[in-house]
Design an enzyme around this catalytic site. Structure first.
Site, mmCIF file in Angstrom:
data_model
loop_
_atom_site.group_PDB
_atom_site.id
_atom_site.type_symbol
_atom_site.label_atom_id
_atom_site.label_comp_id
_atom_site.label_asym_id
_atom_site.label_seq_id
_atom_site.Cartn_x
_atom_site.Cartn_y
_atom_site.Cartn_z
ATOM 1 N N SER A 248 0.857 -1.193 0.000
ATOM 2 C CA SER A 248 0.000 0.000 0.000
ATOM 3 C C SER A 248 0.887 1.235 0.000
ATOM 4 C CB SER A 248 -0.930 0.059 1.218
ATOM 5 O OG SER A 248 -2.009 -0.845 1.106
ATOM 6 N N SER A 286 -2.672 -3.336 -3.582
ATOM 7 C CA SER A 286 -2.077 -2.197 -2.882
ATOM 8 C C SER A 286 -3.153 -1.152 -2.622
ATOM 9 C CB SER A 286 -0.950 -1.587 -3.729
ATOM 10 O OG SER A 286 -0.394 -0.451 -3.106
ATOM 11 N N ASP A 288 -4.126 2.438 -2.068
ATOM 12 C CA ASP A 288 -3.460 3.694 -2.415
ATOM 13 C C ASP A 288 -4.409 4.849 -2.095
ATOM 14 O OD1 ASP A 288 -1.521 1.965 -3.375
ATOM 15 O OD2 ASP A 288 -2.311 2.014 -5.410
#
Length: 370
Positions: A248, A286, A288
């Site tokens: 992340s 991830s 974000d």
């Protein structure tokens, strides 16, 4: 190869010259009033984690709203309090960064600190902003190392000036582009008429696969000597196989330029362009998440219970802001600062060994110079 004795540096100290003019500290703290504090937790073989606090107006300004907006490139992550930011366009509390499973205790810790230090605001309601990235490769993320008091300690440690980077605070156990990652920061000065405003960025970098890494346009990840891909965990019953690029990245953008909440959101939407300059294509695995705020217009965007005796029966507030048609230089500043902040996280971070003997090397600086 890297070792623990290698002298780490910021990317500009390595001869790389990112575009744009940085502020004096080249950090989010170049925005007047912004403070950053870290609590780093390294214990035994299994604890590699921590907490970072970003205070938009410093400790004395907690409770005073800032215009704010947020944006998610990919929602595989957590940032609490964003529904209220979206509703009101304002942010009046510290922003805390930690690991994925520590959001709960950190949230509790922020509430406790606010109740003890800003009782007037806490008496109404509190919606802390706590965000995270996953440090379970190096850290026993299921443990209880992060406790509510660590959130308070990070807030109390917050200060202006240079910001420690790399393996500190919430970034302690993070990885980036297959190397050790963590905390990175940078800033840009934006001339506007007779004024000079600052855009600052603070990020927690835990994303990207090694082969993706680009530095100043050079495909460094493909040109460095071969090495183990520290961005992923080999398939197995414990990890289930974590693909390279998973993790992340959370980014906080600050400015003292007078902006509307929608303009803050526009700055948050530019963060992915800065990340892309470093090579990432944005993994599905991830989270974000990006938050941007403006410290201008200090008396506006309040949202407290009505008090006719104090405010009058029908109060008004006024916002001064940069016209939308003049916003481009501030967007550019975000892109440039984000790119440099990622690189600073990589070049500052040291190699680290943690849970189950997992080792993450640091980005080797001498090959990077070449």
């Amino acid at each position: 190869m890297t070792d623990a004795t290698e002298v780490r540096a910021r990317v500009r100290e390595l001869g790389v010259e990112p575009t744009g003019e940085p502020g004096p500290w080249n950090a989010i703290t170049d925005v007047p009033g912004v403070q950053v504090g870290h609590v780093t937790l390294i214990e035994g073989d299994d604890v590699r984690t921590g907490v970072t606090a970003v205070l938009p107006r410093g400790r004395d300004g907690v409770g005073v709203p800032c215009a704010a907006g947020w944006y998610a490139l990919n929602g595989n992550g957590e940032m609490t309090g964003t529904t209220w930011v979206e509703e009101t366009g304002s942010l009046a509390v510290p922003v805390l960064l930690t690991n994925t499973y520590a959001v709960g205790p950190v949230h509790r810790g922020v509430v406790d600190w606010l109740a003890g230090h800003r009782a007037d605001g806490a008496a109404e309601w509190l919606l802390p902003v706590v965000t995270e990235t996953w440090d379970g490769h190096l850290n026993d993320i299921h443990g209880d190392a992060v406790r509510p008091e660590h959130a308070a300690e990070a807030i109390e440690a917050a200060a202006s000036g240079p910001v420690p980077e790399g393996c500190v605070g919430g970034g302690t156990g993070m990885r980036c582009y297959g190397f050790k990652g963590g905390v990175g920061t940078a800033s840009r000065v934006v001339p506007y008429g007779d004024a000079r405003y600052t855009v600052g960025v603070h990020l927690q970098a835990n994303f990207g696969a090694r082969h993706e890494l680009v530095v100043a346009g050079v495909p460094v990840g493909r040109e460095l000597p071969p090495g183990p891909e520290a961005g992923g965990v080999p398939p197995g019953p414990e990890a289930g196989g974590v693909p390279p690029g998973a993790g992340s990245v959370v980014v906080v953008v600050a400015t003292d330029a007078p902006l509307l909440p929608g303009q803050c959101k526009a700055l948050a939407r530019r963060v992915p362009l800065g990340l892309a300059r470093t090579g990432t294509t944005g993994s599905h695995f991830s989270g974000d998440l990006f938050l941007a705020f403006s410290t201008a217009n200090e008396s506006a965007l309040t949202s407290t219970f009505p008090d006719a005796e104090k405010d009058g029966p029908a109060p008004y507030e006024t916002l001064r802001f940069v016209p939308w048609g003049r916003i481009d230089p501030f967007c550019t500043a975000v892109v440039e600062a984000v790119e440099e902040a990622v690189l600073n996280a990589l070049t500052a971070a040291r190699p680290m060994t943690g849970r189950a003997g997992h080792h993450v090397p640091a980005l080797p600086l001498e090959p990077l110079r070449r």
